[in-house]
Design a protein around this motif. Structure first.
Motif, PDB file in Angstrom:
ATOM      1  N   HIS A 108      24.352  -2.424  -8.581  1.00 18.21           N
ATOM      2  CA  HIS A 108      23.711  -2.626  -7.860  1.00 18.21           C
ATOM      3  C   HIS A 108      22.028  -2.628  -7.515  1.00 18.21           C
ATOM      4  O   HIS A 108      21.402  -3.255  -8.598  1.00 18.21           O
ATOM      5  N   PRO A 109      21.251  -4.306  -7.096  1.00 16.63           N
ATOM      6  CA  PRO A 109      20.203  -5.082  -6.778  1.00 16.63           C
ATOM      7  C   PRO A 109      19.242  -3.810  -6.281  1.00 16.63           C
ATOM      8  O   PRO A 109      19.171  -2.946  -5.361  1.00 16.63           O
ATOM      9  N   LEU A 110      18.506  -3.712  -7.516  1.00 17.58           N
ATOM     10  CA  LEU A 110      17.117  -2.410  -7.218  1.00 17.58           C
ATOM     11  C   LEU A 110      15.979  -3.046  -7.299  1.00 17.58           C
ATOM     12  O   LEU A 110      16.016  -3.364  -8.757  1.00 17.58           O
ATOM     13  N   VAL A 111      14.979  -3.286  -6.306  1.00 14.55           N
ATOM     14  CA  VAL A 111      13.187  -2.632  -7.053  1.00 14.55           C
ATOM     15  C   VAL A 111      12.406  -1.272  -7.473  1.00 14.55           C
ATOM     16  O   VAL A 111      12.488  -0.801  -6.139  1.00 14.55           O
ATOM     17  N   ALA A 112      12.509  -0.925  -8.118  1.00 16.52           N
ATOM     18  CA  ALA A 112      12.102   0.505  -8.219  1.00 16.52           C
ATOM     19  C   ALA A 112      10.044  -0.126  -8.427  1.00 16.52           C
ATOM     20  O   ALA A 112       9.762  -0.357  -9.731  1.00 16.52           O
ATOM     21  N   MET A 113       9.475   0.871  -8.373  1.00 16.52           N
ATOM     22  CA  MET A 113       7.992   0.669  -8.101  1.00 16.52           C
ATOM     23  C   MET A 113       7.341   2.163  -8.440  1.00 16.52           C
ATOM     24  O   MET A 113       7.578   3.005  -7.627  1.00 16.52           O
ATOM     25  N   THR A 114       6.737   2.024  -9.728  1.00 20.73           N
ATOM     26  CA  THR A 114       5.386   3.001 -10.613  1.00 20.73           C
ATOM     27  C   THR A 114       4.356   3.402 -10.273  1.00 20.73           C
ATOM     28  O   THR A 114       4.075   2.008 -10.810  1.00 20.73           O
ATOM     29  N   ASP A 115       3.426   3.912  -9.902  1.00 22.39           N
ATOM     30  CA  ASP A 115       2.284   4.006  -9.775  1.00 22.39           C
ATOM     31  C   ASP A 115       2.189   4.762 -11.632  1.00 22.39           C
ATOM     32  O   ASP A 115       2.685   5.142 -12.036  1.00 22.39           O
ATOM     33  N   THR A 116       0.583   4.649 -11.789  1.00 22.99           N
ATOM     34  CA  THR A 116       0.702   4.852 -13.658  1.00 22.99           C
ATOM     35  C   THR A 116      -1.098   5.369 -14.242  1.00 22.99           C
ATOM     36  O   THR A 116      -1.711   4.590 -13.044  1.00 22.99           O
ATOM     37  N   VAL A 117      -0.676   6.105 -14.854  1.00 19.06           N
ATOM     38  CA  VAL A 117      -2.336   5.606 -15.148  1.00 19.06           C
ATOM     39  C   VAL A 117      -3.335   4.887 -15.339  1.00 19.06           C
ATOM     40  O   VAL A 117      -2.495   3.831 -16.299  1.00 19.06           O
ATOM     41  N   PRO A 118      -4.059   4.489 -14.746  1.00 20.66           N
ATOM     42  CA  PRO A 118      -4.415   3.012 -14.690  1.00 20.66           C
ATOM     43  C   PRO A 118      -4.893   2.748 -16.087  1.00 20.66           C
ATOM     44  O   PRO A 118      -5.556   3.472 -16.591  1.00 20.66           O
ATOM     45  N   THR A 119      -5.303   1.368 -16.699  1.00 18.30           N
ATOM     46  CA  THR A 119      -5.827   0.956 -17.850  1.00 18.30           C
ATOM     47  C   THR A 119      -6.858   1.100 -18.562  1.00 18.30           C
ATOM     48  O   THR A 119      -7.299   2.100 -19.230  1.00 18.30           O
ATOM     49  N   ALA A 120      -7.798   1.378 -17.137  1.00 21.73           N
ATOM     50  CA  ALA A 120      -9.234   0.621 -16.735  1.00 21.73           C
ATOM     51  C   ALA A 120      -9.452   3.122 -17.628  1.00 21.73           C
ATOM     52  O   ALA A 120     -10.329   3.206 -18.245  1.00 21.73           O
ATOM     53  N   GLY A 121      -8.674   3.796 -17.259  1.00 24.88           N
ATOM     54  CA  GLY A 121      -8.803   5.668 -17.457  1.00 24.88           C
ATOM     55  C   GLY A 121      -8.318   5.922 -18.050  1.00 24.88           C
ATOM     56  O   GLY A 121      -8.356   7.095 -19.091  1.00 24.88           O
ATOM     57  N   ARG A 122      -7.289   5.237 -19.543  1.00 28.21           N
ATOM     58  CA  ARG A 122      -6.605   5.616 -19.947  1.00 28.21           C
ATOM     59  C   ARG A 122      -6.766   6.592 -21.029  1.00 28.21           C
ATOM     60  O   ARG A 122      -6.614   7.514 -21.878  1.00 28.21           O
TER      61      ARG A 122
END
Length: 450
Positions: free
Chosen positions: A4-18
Motif C-alpha cells: 500500500h502506498p503510504l507517507v508517514a510523517m513524524t515529529d522528532t526532538v530537533p537537532t538544535a536541542g538534542r
C-alpha cells in the motif's frame, strides 16, 4: 508487505536541542527504516522537488511506505534517490518462443492473478487504460484464480472466475486439473507459505524480477505491462480443453465447501456474509479485518472491480478494517463503505468510531462479535495460555457506537440482520453488532487451508 502506498510523517526532538533533551530522543529514521522504502529527515532546506520525488516512490511498484522525520532545525539538504523511470527489459525472442511453446503444449492452462496485476487493472499502465487488463484476462478463455489483493480484477461472478488463490486447500481441485499455470502479476508475499506442490509448468508474467524461489517459474517473462498483455491477448479465442463453464463450477464447489448447518443460536459467519452481500449496499467498497471471519468473507463476497475489497494480506494485520474504511470513504465520498471486522480488531481501533461520526462518513461497521480471538483460539496448542489468552467479556459494541455518535444496532439472528439491512440508510455512519456463533470457524479453516 501489503504493497500500500503510504507517507508517514513524524515529529522528532530537533537537532538544535538534542544535546539537552533526552525525553523522546529516539533515532526514528533508523527505527522505521526496515519497514519503509525510504526513511529520511526533512528540514527547511528540503526542496519541494525532493519531497515530490519521495512521495512518488511510495506509489511505484512495489508500493510501500515513505517515512519523513520532520525536524524544523535540520540544516542538511535532503538528498533522495530519484524515482526509477527505467523501462523493464524487452523480452527476447527466445523467451517469447518458450512462453508460446509452453502454452501450445497446454490443454488446460490456469491463470493466477496477483496484486501487481490489480494495480495495473485499476489504474492502467502506459498505453493500457484502466480495465484493459481485465478484458484481456477474460478473453484468454481459461479459469482465473485471484489472490485476496487481486479480487475483482476478473469479476467474481463471471464465467472466467474460478475463485481465490491462497495456495491452500480450497482451490486445490482447479490447480490439480490444470496442466499449465500462468501467474500474472503475482507477488510472492501474497500466498500462504505452504509448499508449492503443483506439477504443471509455470509461466510467470511480471514487470519485476522474482525475488525468491517460493514458486519457481519454468519461463519467466519480465517486461513492461503492454507487452505482457499482448502475450495473453495473443491467445484470445483459443479453445482450451476445459469443460464449458468449468471456472464457475470450480467457484461454486469451493463456496459450497465452506457451508455449515445453521447454529442453534447466534448467526453463523457464512450466513452473516451471505445476508450482508445480498441485502447490503449495491455498490461501494468493503474493507476486511484479519481474523477467522475473513475465511467466510473473501471466497463468497461478490466483487466486480479491483480495489473494491481491501484486506491486509502481507502482514495480515488486525485493526485494519476501520481505518481502511475511513480512507476509502474519504477517497470515494459518494459511495458507501462496509467495514467487516472481528471484535478483537475493532477493539484495537475503537476510537476511530468517533472519527467516522465526526466526519459524517458513509461507513457501516459490521462486527463479528463472539468475544474471542477465534482464529488464534483454533490454532492455540495445549499449554499456551488457555481460554484466558483468547477470550474476554462480552462487549456491547452497539452502545459504544451510539455513545460515539453512530447509529448502533445489535442483531442475533439472520432475520434481524436482514431487517436491519433493508431499513438501513447506507449513507449514514452506523454499526451493526452481530452475535456470532464461532463453531463454524474450525471447519472454515480446514476447508480453506487444509
Amino acid at each position: 508487505l501489503d504493497r500500500h502506498p503510504l507517507v508517514a510523517m513524524t515529529d522528532t526532538v530537533p537537532t538544535a536541542g538534542r544535546d539537552r533533551v533526552a525525553h523522546q530522543r529516539l533515532d526514528q529514521v533508523a527505527l522505521l527504516g526496515p519497514v519503509s522504502k525510504r526513511s529520511v529527515t526533512v528540514g527547511p532546506s528540503a526542496g519541494s522537488d525532493a519531497i515530490v520525488d519521495l512521495i512518488a516512490q511510495a506509489t511505484t511498484w512495489p508500493a510501500g511506505a515513505i517515512h519523513l522525520d520532520v525536524d524544523a532545525t535540520a540544516t542538511d539538504p535532503l538528498t533522495t534517490t530519484p524515482t526509477s523511470t527505467a523501462v523493464p527489459p524487452a523480452i527476447d525472442e527466445r523467451t517469447i518462443e518458450a512462453a508460446e511453446q509452453l502454452l501450445a503444449n497446454a490443454r488446460r492452462p490456469l491463470l493466477i492473478v496477483g496484486a501487481e496485476a490489480a494495480a495495473v487493472a485499476a489504474t492502467g499502465f502506459g498505453e493500457l487504460r484502466p480495465g484493459h487488463l481485465t478484458e484481456v484476462l477474460s478473453r484468454f478463455g481459461a479459469p482465473v484464480l485471484t489472490t485476496y489483493q487481486a479480487i475483482g480484477v476478473v469479476p467474481t461472478e463471471s464465467d472466467a472466475n474460478a475463485g481465490i488463490f491462497t495456495n491452500g486447500a480450497l482451490e486445490r481441485p482447479v490447480l490439480d486439473a490444470a496442466d499449465a499455470v500462468v501467474t500474472v502479476g503475482l507477488d510472492l508475499v501474497e500466498p500462504i507459505p505452504a509448499p508449492w506442490t503443483v506439477d504443471a509448468p509455470v509461466l510467470r508474467l511480471s514487470s519485476g524480477p522474482q525475488e525468491d524461489e517460493y514458486l519457481a517459474a519454468d519461463v519467466d517473462l519480465v517486461t513492461d505491462w503492454p507487452s505482457l498483455a499482448a502475450v495473453l491477448a495473443g491467445q484470445a479465442g483459443r479453445r482450451w480443453g476445459w469443460a464449458d463453464r468449468a471456472a464457475a463450477q470450480f467457484r461454486t464447489e469451493a463456496r459450497a465447501a465452506l457451508e455449515c448447518p445453521p447454529p442453534p443460536s447466534g448467526i453463523g459467519p457464512v450466513e452473516l456474509v451471505d445476508a450482508l452481500s445480498t441485502n447490503g449496499p449495491a455498490a461501494g467498497t468493503v474493507t476486511v479485518d484479519a481474523g477467522a471471519h475473513f475465511l467466510a468473507i473473501v471466497p463468497r463476497w461478490p466483487v466486480d472491480a479491483p480495489h473494491r475489497l481491501l484486506i491486509s494480506n502481507g502482514l495480515a494485520t488486525m485493526g485494519y478494517a476501520v481505518p481502511a474504511a475511513i480512507g476509502a470513504a474519504l477517497a470515494r465520498p459518494e459511495e458507501p463503505v462496509l467495514a467487516l471486522t472481528g471484535d478483537g480488531g475493532l477493539a484495537m481501533t475503537m476510537a476511530e468510531l468517533e472519527t467516522i461520526a465526526r466526519l459524517d462518513l458513509p461507513v457501516s461497521v459490521v462486527v463479528f462479535n463472539d468475544s474471542a480471538l477465534s482464529l488464534i483460539e483454533i490454532k492455540q496448542g495445549m499449554g499456551n495460555g488457555g481460554r484466558g489468552a483468547v477470550r474476554y467479556r462480552p462487549t456491547d459494541f452497539a452502545s459504544i457506537a451510539e455513545a460515539s455518535g453512530l447509529d448502533g444496532v445489535r442483531v442475533s439472528t439472520v432475520d434481524e440482520l436482514v431487517a436491519c439491512c433493508r431499513s438501513a440508510d447506507w449513507s449514514r455512519p452506523r454499526l451493526i453488532d452481530a452475535e456470532i456463533d464461532p463453531s463454524a470457524y474450525r471447519h472454515l479453516l480446514q476447508a480453506t487451508r487444509g
